[in-house]
Design an enzyme around this catalytic site. Structure first.
Site, PDB file in Angstrom:
ATOM      1  CE1 TYR A  54      -3.775   1.482  -0.608  1.00 27.37           C
ATOM      2  CE2 TYR A  54      -3.584   2.737   2.344  1.00 27.37           C
ATOM      3  CZ  TYR A  54      -3.839   3.003   0.665  1.00 27.37           C
ATOM      4  OH  TYR A  54      -5.205   3.714   0.343  1.00 27.37           O
ATOM      5  CE  LYS A  98     -22.795 -21.181 -15.181  1.00 27.69           C
ATOM      6  NZ  LYS A  98     -22.569 -22.351 -16.664  1.00 27.69           N
ATOM      7  CD  GLU A 125     -23.692 -18.405 -17.037  1.00 23.47           C
ATOM      8  OE1 GLU A 125     -22.167 -18.343 -18.076  1.00 23.47           O
ATOM      9  OE2 GLU A 125     -23.984 -19.253 -17.682  1.00 23.47           O
ATOM     10  CG  ASP A 159     -26.255 -18.789 -20.527  1.00 24.39           C
ATOM     11  OD1 ASP A 159     -26.245 -20.047 -19.437  1.00 24.39           O
ATOM     12  OD2 ASP A 159     -25.281 -18.086 -19.494  1.00 24.39           O
ATOM     13  CB  ALA A 190     -36.230 -19.975 -30.413  1.00 23.78           C
ATOM     14  N   GLY A 191     -34.258 -19.313 -27.814  1.00 33.08           N
ATOM     15  CA  GLY A 191     -33.359 -18.277 -27.184  1.00 33.08           C
ATOM     16  C   GLY A 191     -31.883 -18.213 -27.207  1.00 33.08           C
ATOM     17  CB  ALA A 192     -29.276 -17.221 -24.998  1.00 26.58           C
ATOM     18  CB  ALA A 193     -28.752 -22.153 -24.584  1.00 28.43           C
ATOM     19  CG  ASN A 247     -22.124 -23.887 -19.535  1.00 33.77           C
ATOM     20  OD1 ASN A 247     -22.581 -24.074 -18.351  1.00 33.77           O
ATOM     21  ND2 ASN A 247     -23.101 -22.545 -20.361  1.00 33.77           N
TER      22      ASN A 247
HETATM   23  N1  NDP Z   1     -26.273 -27.803 -20.518  1.00 27.66           N
HETATM   24  C1  NDP Z   1     -26.321 -26.319 -20.684  1.00 27.66           C
HETATM   25  O1  NDP Z   1     -25.311 -26.198 -20.607  1.00 27.66           O
HETATM   26  C2  NDP Z   1     -27.187 -25.169 -20.743  1.00 27.66           C
HETATM   27  C3  NDP Z   1     -28.869 -25.428 -20.750  1.00 27.66           C
HETATM   28  N2  NDP Z   1     -28.804 -23.885 -21.012  1.00 27.66           N
HETATM   29  C4  NDP Z   1     -30.919 -24.353 -20.430  1.00 27.66           C
HETATM   30  O2  NDP Z   1     -32.104 -23.938 -21.333  1.00 27.66           O
HETATM   31  C5  NDP Z   1     -32.309 -22.946 -21.308  1.00 27.66           C
HETATM   32  C6  NDP Z   1     -32.789 -21.723 -21.787  1.00 27.66           C
HETATM   33  O3  NDP Z   1     -31.330 -21.032 -21.453  1.00 27.66           O
HETATM   34  P1  NDP Z   1     -31.338 -19.341 -22.111  1.00 27.66           P
HETATM   35  O4  NDP Z   1     -31.303 -20.435 -23.501  1.00 27.66           O
HETATM   36  O5  NDP Z   1     -30.050 -18.887 -21.588  1.00 27.66           O
HETATM   37  O6  NDP Z   1     -32.800 -18.560 -22.195  1.00 27.66           O
HETATM   38  P2  NDP Z   1     -33.588 -17.565 -23.074  1.00 27.66           P
HETATM   39  O7  NDP Z   1     -34.395 -16.956 -22.098  1.00 27.66           O
HETATM   40  O8  NDP Z   1     -32.334 -16.842 -24.054  1.00 27.66           O
HETATM   41  O9  NDP Z   1     -34.224 -18.746 -24.137  1.00 27.66           O
HETATM   42  C7  NDP Z   1     -35.611 -19.676 -23.647  1.00 27.66           C
HETATM   43  C8  NDP Z   1     -35.893 -20.205 -24.254  1.00 27.66           C
HETATM   44  O10 NDP Z   1     -36.553 -21.418 -24.721  1.00 27.66           O
HETATM   45  C9  NDP Z   1     -38.318 -20.712 -24.491  1.00 27.66           C
HETATM   46  N3  NDP Z   1     -38.905 -21.493 -23.982  1.00 27.66           N
HETATM   47  C10 NDP Z   1     -39.277 -21.837 -22.048  1.00 27.66           C
HETATM   48  N4  NDP Z   1     -40.195 -22.038 -21.683  1.00 27.66           N
HETATM   49  C11 NDP Z   1     -40.646 -22.910 -23.327  1.00 27.66           C
HETATM   50  C12 NDP Z   1     -42.332 -23.646 -23.471  1.00 27.66           C
HETATM   51  N5  NDP Z   1     -42.764 -24.490 -22.724  1.00 27.66           N
HETATM   52  N6  NDP Z   1     -42.472 -24.061 -24.313  1.00 27.66           N
HETATM   53  C13 NDP Z   1     -41.287 -24.199 -25.784  1.00 27.66           C
HETATM   54  N7  NDP Z   1     -40.477 -22.397 -24.975  1.00 27.66           N
HETATM   55  C14 NDP Z   1     -39.686 -22.463 -24.603  1.00 27.66           C
HETATM   56  C15 NDP Z   1     -38.350 -19.217 -25.293  1.00 27.66           C
HETATM   57  O11 NDP Z   1     -39.487 -19.810 -25.778  1.00 27.66           O
HETATM   58  P3  NDP Z   1     -39.490 -17.656 -26.140  1.00 27.66           P
HETATM   59  O12 NDP Z   1     -38.342 -17.207 -26.850  1.00 27.66           O
HETATM   60  O13 NDP Z   1     -41.257 -17.976 -26.776  1.00 27.66           O
HETATM   61  O14 NDP Z   1     -39.981 -16.572 -24.836  1.00 27.66           O
HETATM   62  C16 NDP Z   1     -37.122 -19.433 -25.437  1.00 27.66           C
HETATM   63  O15 NDP Z   1     -36.579 -18.977 -26.361  1.00 27.66           O
HETATM   64  C17 NDP Z   1     -32.636 -22.942 -19.709  1.00 27.66           C
HETATM   65  O16 NDP Z   1     -33.746 -23.733 -19.192  1.00 27.66           O
HETATM   66  C18 NDP Z   1     -31.010 -23.685 -19.238  1.00 27.66           C
HETATM   67  O17 NDP Z   1     -31.434 -24.018 -18.290  1.00 27.66           O
HETATM   68  C19 NDP Z   1     -28.461 -22.868 -20.899  1.00 27.66           C
HETATM   69  C20 NDP Z   1     -27.527 -22.804 -21.096  1.00 27.66           C
HETATM   70  C21 NDP Z   1     -26.667 -23.748 -20.732  1.00 27.66           C
HETATM   71  C1  PYR Z   2     -25.808 -24.481 -17.691  1.00 30.41           C
HETATM   72  C2  PYR Z   2     -25.741 -22.882 -17.284  1.00 30.41           C
HETATM   73  O1  PYR Z   2     -25.257 -22.449 -17.741  1.00 30.41           O
HETATM   74  C3  PYR Z   2     -27.239 -22.754 -17.391  1.00 30.41           C
HETATM   75  O2  PYR Z   2     -28.564 -23.538 -17.329  1.00 30.41           O
HETATM   76  O3  PYR Z   2     -27.834 -21.169 -18.213  1.00 30.41           O
HETATM   77 MG    MG Z   3     -25.879 -20.250 -17.928  1.00 29.66          MG
END
Ligand code: NDP
Ligand code: PYR
Ligand code: MG
Length: 421
Positions: A39, A94, A136, A162, A195-198, A318
């Site tokens: 320091y 994480k 994340e 993700d 149809a989200g991030a992952a 991941n």
């Molecule tokens: N195993 C792994 O390493 C990882 C797993 N995941 C998992 O993936 C999932 C999504 O995460 P992420 O992409 O970050 O989140 P987002 O919020 O970016 O995306 C979620 C997506 O899931 C869709 N969804 C949610 N519920 C339903 C349903 N009942 N029927 C159809 N579609 C549905 C949503 O639809 P809409 O667009 O219509 O809202 C959206 O497109 C989580 O469960 C997460 O734990 C994520 C990252 C890593």
């Molecule tokens: C594993 C992870 O990053 C998730 O489910 O969001």
């Molecule tokens: Mg995650």
């Protein structure tokens, strides 16, 4: 989760000290001389050096081995938008994985933000503190703009785990699973629930590995993403196909592959039954997969099943990616994590699953033997060779693709985290 396991999980987080990570001191602090170096007045010297040459921050501070794990809590696992504070156990988690598997220090940062721009501004303003930024659990579609803007504003790697961590591990596992099921990715009919991030990142990477977009049915909460829909954002629209299929049941009929990145218990036994012979099912939603593994395995015995969880075979998660990808990127001081580095990680992971599994990994999994096959398509997180192989592949790809600011490390390949410099 059973009541016993729930209590065990809460106790694990609460005792003996709340949380899972702490900060440690790395220099002597026993004497007044030590304090005069650590320091005032000694600390002024590295300040002056960094002022003259910002790169010296890597020399005199922890920047080069410090990653920020940052969330707004808008898509915490599959739990949804619980906000920043409730995301903290995941972000600390994480941090634990970064440290345990790749010796990387982490500050977890949970940001309350009223808009993507506010989040971007907050992260951009603190970015210099870190050697890398791991975004994340930020929901789509905001995550795409946030990552793009931050990559353009920062000269350190910014990586939405993700999206890319998940895509890398999913692609590695999928290539191996399809090979075991004697299917070609080019011919595979693929259903992606979510149809989200992952999901978007996973499907983009599978397409660059050979999957055909006309064979790919992506679904959101409203069903199949098809060209007749007028409610699609630009990221979903990339996957719109011309089809009569509308529901998950329609899409699963005859499909070779199901990838779930959505939420719990959405794939029924009847849908699974309707898939093609020898299907591949990645039910990756956390903590509860799209189908319970017990139900999937009793429904048919010709499938390869993976989940995102640690307590079933084939953990497609991941955790197999981000610690090692960042280690490799930090060790060559890469300015970004580019496609070449991601593809290198896919192949390092996929190839490692075919190698004989060392005794220490077997011991870490209660003596269970693993061999490349239906219940072992991807390495185990406890496998030290991930550090050896994935970091080396990523660092090499960074150097070869021109984004490294340091040469390929002389101390590579890493045998253990004790080798990290
Ligand atoms: N195993 C792994 O390493 C990882 C797993 N995941 C998992 O993936 C999932 C999504 O995460 P992420 O992409 O970050 O989140 P987002 O919020 O970016 O995306 C979620 C997506 O899931 C869709 N969804 C949610 N519920 C339903 C349903 N009942 N029927 C159809 N579609 C549905 C949503 O639809 P809409 O667009 O219509 O809202 C959206 O497109 C989580 O469960 C997460 O734990 C994520 C990252 C890593
Ligand atoms: C594993 C992870 O990053 C998730 O489910 O969001
Ligand atoms: Mg995650």
């Amino acid at each position: 989760m059973s009541e016993d396991k729930r209590k065990a999980a809460l106790d694990y987080h609460e005792f003996p000290k709340p949380g899972k990570l702490s900060v440690e001191i790395t220099k002597p602090t026993a004497t007044s001389r030590d304090l005069a170096l650590a320091y005032s007045p000694g600390v002024a010297e590295p300040c002056r050096e960094i002022d003259k040459n910002p790169e010296d921050a890597y020399r005199y501070t922890n920047k080069g081995n410090l990653v920020a794990v940052i969330s707004d809590g808008s898509a915490i696992l599959g739990l949804g938008n619980l906000g920043p504070l409730a995301s903290k156990p995941v972000m600390e988690g994480k941090g634990v994985l970064f440290k345990r598997f790749a010796g990387i220090d982490v500050f977890d940062i949970e940001v309350k933000s009223e808009s993507p721009q506010a989040f971007i501004d907050t992260v951009a303003r603190i970015a210099d503190t870190f050697g890398g930024i791991n975004l994340e659990d930020i929901k789509a579609p905001e995550c795409f703009e946030i990552e793009r803007e931050l990559i353009s504003k920062c000269d350190i790697p910014v990586f939405h785990d993700d999206q890319h961590g998940t895509a890398i591990v999913t692609a590695a596992g999928m290539i191996n699973a399809l090979e075991l099921q004697d299917k070609r990715i080019e011919d595979a009919k693929i259903v992606c629930l979510g149809a989200g991030a992952a999901a978007v990142a996973c499907m983009k990477l599978l397409i660059s590995c050979g999957a055909q977009s006309q064979n790919l049915y992506m679904l959101d909460r409203k069903g199949v993403i098809h060209t007749g829909r007028d409610d699609l954002n630009q990221y979903k629209a990339m996957f719109a196909i011309e089809t009569d299929k509308r529901t998950l049941a329609d899409a699963c009929d005859g499909a070779d592959v199901f990838v779930g990145l959505s939420g719990p218990d959405l794939l029924t036994a009847d849908m699974l039954k309707s898939m093609a012979p020898n299907p591949v099912v990645f039910a990756c939603s956390n903590p509860d997969p799209e189908i319970k593994p017990e139900l999937a395995l009793e429904t048919r015995d010709d499938l390869i099943l993976a989940t995102g969880r640690s307590d079933y075979p084939n953990q497609v998660n991941n955790v197999l990616g981000f610690p090692f990808i960042f280690r490799g990127a930090l060790d060559v001081r890469a300015s970004v994590i580019n496609e070449e580095m991601k593809v290198a990680a896919v192949h390092a992971l996929r190839e490692l699953a075919k190698e004989p599994v060392p005794e220490d990994v077997i011991q870490a999994y209660d003596g269970e033997r693993f061999e490349f096959g239906k219940n072992y398509i991807i390495p185990k997180p406890m496998d030290k060779r991930l550090l050896t192989n994935v970091c080396a592949a990523v660092a090499r790809a960074a150097v070869d693709s021109g984004v490294a600011r340091l040469p390929y490390p002389a101390h590579y390949p890493l045998e253990s985290i004790d080798d990290i410099k």
